[in-house]
Motif scaffolding. Structure first.
Motif, PDB file in Angstrom:
ATOM      1  N   LEU A   1       0.860  -1.183   0.000  1.00 54.35           N
ATOM      2  CA  LEU A   1       0.000   0.000   0.000  1.00 54.35           C
ATOM      3  C   LEU A   1       0.894   1.230   0.000  1.00 54.35           C
ATOM      4  O   LEU A   1       1.793   1.351   0.841  1.00 54.35           O
ATOM      5  CB  LEU A   1      -0.894   0.028   1.245  1.00 54.35           C
ATOM      6  CG  LEU A   1      -1.727   1.309   1.403  1.00 54.35           C
ATOM      7  CD1 LEU A   1      -2.837   1.348   0.354  1.00 54.35           C
ATOM      8  CD2 LEU A   1      -2.322   1.404   2.802  1.00 54.35           C
ATOM      9  N   TYR A   2       0.647   2.139  -0.920  1.00 56.10           N
ATOM     10  CA  TYR A   2       1.366   3.409  -0.976  1.00 56.10           C
ATOM     11  C   TYR A   2       0.423   4.510  -0.484  1.00 56.10           C
ATOM     12  O   TYR A   2      -0.567   4.829  -1.152  1.00 56.10           O
ATOM     13  CB  TYR A   2       1.821   3.710  -2.406  1.00 56.10           C
ATOM     14  CG  TYR A   2       2.825   2.724  -2.947  1.00 56.10           C
ATOM     15  CD1 TYR A   2       4.200   2.932  -2.784  1.00 56.10           C
ATOM     16  CD2 TYR A   2       2.405   1.572  -3.620  1.00 56.10           C
ATOM     17  CE1 TYR A   2       5.125   2.023  -3.278  1.00 56.10           C
ATOM     18  CE2 TYR A   2       3.330   0.657  -4.122  1.00 56.10           C
ATOM     19  CZ  TYR A   2       4.683   0.884  -3.941  1.00 56.10           C
ATOM     20  OH  TYR A   2       5.592  -0.016  -4.427  1.00 56.10           O
TER      21      TYR A   2
ATOM     22  N   ILE B   1      -3.631  -7.418  -1.061  1.00 52.66           N
ATOM     23  CA  ILE B   1      -2.222  -7.090  -0.791  1.00 52.66           C
ATOM     24  C   ILE B   1      -1.477  -8.367  -0.422  1.00 52.66           C
ATOM     25  O   ILE B   1      -0.345  -8.598  -0.864  1.00 52.66           O
ATOM     26  CB  ILE B   1      -2.098  -6.026   0.316  1.00 52.66           C
ATOM     27  CG1 ILE B   1      -2.604  -4.675  -0.202  1.00 52.66           C
ATOM     28  CG2 ILE B   1      -0.648  -5.894   0.786  1.00 52.66           C
ATOM     29  CD1 ILE B   1      -2.600  -3.568   0.830  1.00 52.66           C
TER      30      ILE B   1
ATOM     31  N   HIS C   1      -1.000  -4.224  -5.614  1.00 50.58           N
ATOM     32  CA  HIS C   1      -0.479  -2.945  -5.131  1.00 50.58           C
ATOM     33  C   HIS C   1      -1.579  -1.881  -5.182  1.00 50.58           C
ATOM     34  O   HIS C   1      -2.288  -1.763  -6.179  1.00 50.58           O
ATOM     35  CB  HIS C   1       0.701  -2.480  -5.980  1.00 50.58           C
ATOM     36  CG  HIS C   1       1.858  -3.428  -5.962  1.00 50.58           C
ATOM     37  ND1 HIS C   1       2.713  -3.549  -4.893  1.00 50.58           N
ATOM     38  CD2 HIS C   1       2.280  -4.329  -6.887  1.00 50.58           C
ATOM     39  CE1 HIS C   1       3.626  -4.454  -5.155  1.00 50.58           C
ATOM     40  NE2 HIS C   1       3.382  -4.954  -6.366  1.00 50.58           N
TER      41      HIS C   1
ATOM     42  N   VAL D   1      -4.132   1.226   7.838  1.00 50.69           N
ATOM     43  CA  VAL D   1      -2.716   1.166   8.213  1.00 50.69           C
ATOM     44  C   VAL D   1      -2.538   0.269   9.439  1.00 50.69           C
ATOM     45  O   VAL D   1      -1.627  -0.570   9.486  1.00 50.69           O
ATOM     46  CB  VAL D   1      -2.168   2.580   8.495  1.00 50.69           C
ATOM     47  CG1 VAL D   1      -0.722   2.499   8.995  1.00 50.69           C
ATOM     48  CG2 VAL D   1      -2.245   3.447   7.249  1.00 50.69           C
TER      49      VAL D   1
ATOM     50  N   LEU E   1      -2.822  -3.350   8.420  1.00 54.20           N
ATOM     51  CA  LEU E   1      -1.616  -3.826   7.742  1.00 54.20           C
ATOM     52  C   LEU E   1      -0.496  -4.100   8.741  1.00 54.20           C
ATOM     53  O   LEU E   1       0.261  -5.068   8.591  1.00 54.20           O
ATOM     54  CB  LEU E   1      -1.162  -2.806   6.698  1.00 54.20           C
ATOM     55  CG  LEU E   1      -2.088  -2.607   5.485  1.00 54.20           C
ATOM     56  CD1 LEU E   1      -1.526  -1.539   4.565  1.00 54.20           C
ATOM     57  CD2 LEU E   1      -2.311  -3.900   4.732  1.00 54.20           C
TER      58      LEU E   1
ATOM     59  N   TYR F   1       3.725  -1.279   3.693  1.00 53.02           N
ATOM     60  CA  TYR F   1       3.172  -0.010   3.219  1.00 53.02           C
ATOM     61  C   TYR F   1       4.263   1.049   3.250  1.00 53.02           C
ATOM     62  O   TYR F   1       5.232   0.943   4.004  1.00 53.02           O
ATOM     63  CB  TYR F   1       1.962   0.425   4.052  1.00 53.02           C
ATOM     64  CG  TYR F   1       2.246   0.670   5.505  1.00 53.02           C
ATOM     65  CD1 TYR F   1       2.615   1.932   5.966  1.00 53.02           C
ATOM     66  CD2 TYR F   1       2.142  -0.364   6.441  1.00 53.02           C
ATOM     67  CE1 TYR F   1       2.875   2.167   7.300  1.00 53.02           C
ATOM     68  CE2 TYR F   1       2.402  -0.141   7.780  1.00 53.02           C
ATOM     69  CZ  TYR F   1       2.766   1.125   8.209  1.00 53.02           C
ATOM     70  OH  TYR F   1       3.033   1.338   9.526  1.00 53.02           O
TER      71      TYR F   1
END
Length: 270
Positions: free
Chosen positions: A2-3, A69, A74, A94, A97, A104
């Motif tokens: 994750l960006y 993910i 992505h 977040v 994750l 990330y």
């Protein structure tokens, strides 16, 4: 992967090369409002599919994202403007994750509140970001009283139709407090003003149009500036009259006067 990808807060020329590259390369872009993000992706000829991710669907969407993910997909998470997660959904993803030990990366951009703070001319060594004030009148007054008696610089957001009421409320508590307001940051009609709340009130709708989101920076509370010379009980009562909760007023007076909370509590309840 994750960006968590920051985008411009107004001026599209502030978009970074890294952010454009990332949005082009991911499998899907998660965004608050697909219509808003579409304007951004169209401007940079980004054809990556968009997917809604907001307060009303984040729970169900989060599960699907985590699974994909894990399978090697992505994603980029963006907000309508600025850095995702700040005053927007995303921290839950977040956190998930982190719990799942999945990767990330954060790709930086500006946030309106940091830009407003930088442009305010008010000390920024220590500050607290409060976001938007509550909509409920009683909770709004309570939160503003807390902010006005906060010992650090305070930063918050306000909408145009509430700005006049906010400055009036600040003036009632302390008409000499220094306040900065910024609007249309990074855009054509960017403005910054720093003076007393009372003076700012006189400029609204004249020098300062009530358009665009406002960043408000309030200088820290200083006991010396208020020059309250009454008893601890009277001091607590004055803070309560300003909208502060009794327990918070007692705690603040104890800190300001170097007393124990129990001493102030006992005097107040005599």
């Amino acid at each position: 992967m994750l960006y968590i990808t920051g985008t411009p807060i107004g001026n599209l020329e502030d978009m970074s090369y890294r952010a454009v590259k990332t949005l082009n390369e991911v499998d899907e872009i998660l965004c608050e409002d697909t219509r808003t993000t579409k304007k951004l992706t169209n401007h940079f000829d980004i054809t990556t599919p968009l997917r809604s991710y907001h307060d009303f669907n984040k729970e169900e969407v989060t599960e699907d994202i985590v699974e994909k993910i894990r399978a090697g997909k992505h994603f980029a998470l963006v907000t309508d403007a600025g850095m995702p997660v700040i005053s927007d959904p995303g921290f839950e993803l977040v956190s998930r994750l982190q719990d799942e030990n999945l990767p990330y990366i954060v790709i930086p951009a500006a946030s309106a509140f940091t830009m407003g703070l930088v442009a305010s001319g008010i000390a920024s060594y220590e500050f607290t970001y409060f976001g938007f004030l509550p909509k409920s009148s009683s909770k709004r007054q309570e939160k503003l009283s807390e902010i006005m008696h906060h010992n650090m610089t305070s930063v918050l957001y306000e909408s145009p139709h509430r700005m006049k009421a906010l400055l009036e409320d600040i003036s009632k508590i302390d008409d000499e407090r220094i306040v900065s307001i910024s609007r249309e940051i990074t855009k054509k009609f960017e403005q910054h003003y720093r003076t007393t709340a009372t003076d700012l009130l006189s400029k609204l709708d004249k020098e300062i149009p009530l358009k665009g989101e406002f960043v408000v920076v309030i200088s820290a509370y200083e006991e010396e500036a208020v020059q309250f010379t009454g008893s601890a009980k009277e001091h607590v009562s004055s803070l309560i009259a300003d909208g502060m909760k009794p327990k918070d007023a007692i705690k603040l007076v104890a800190e300001l006067r170097g007393l124990k909370k129990q001493e102030v509590y006992d005097e107040f309840h005599k």
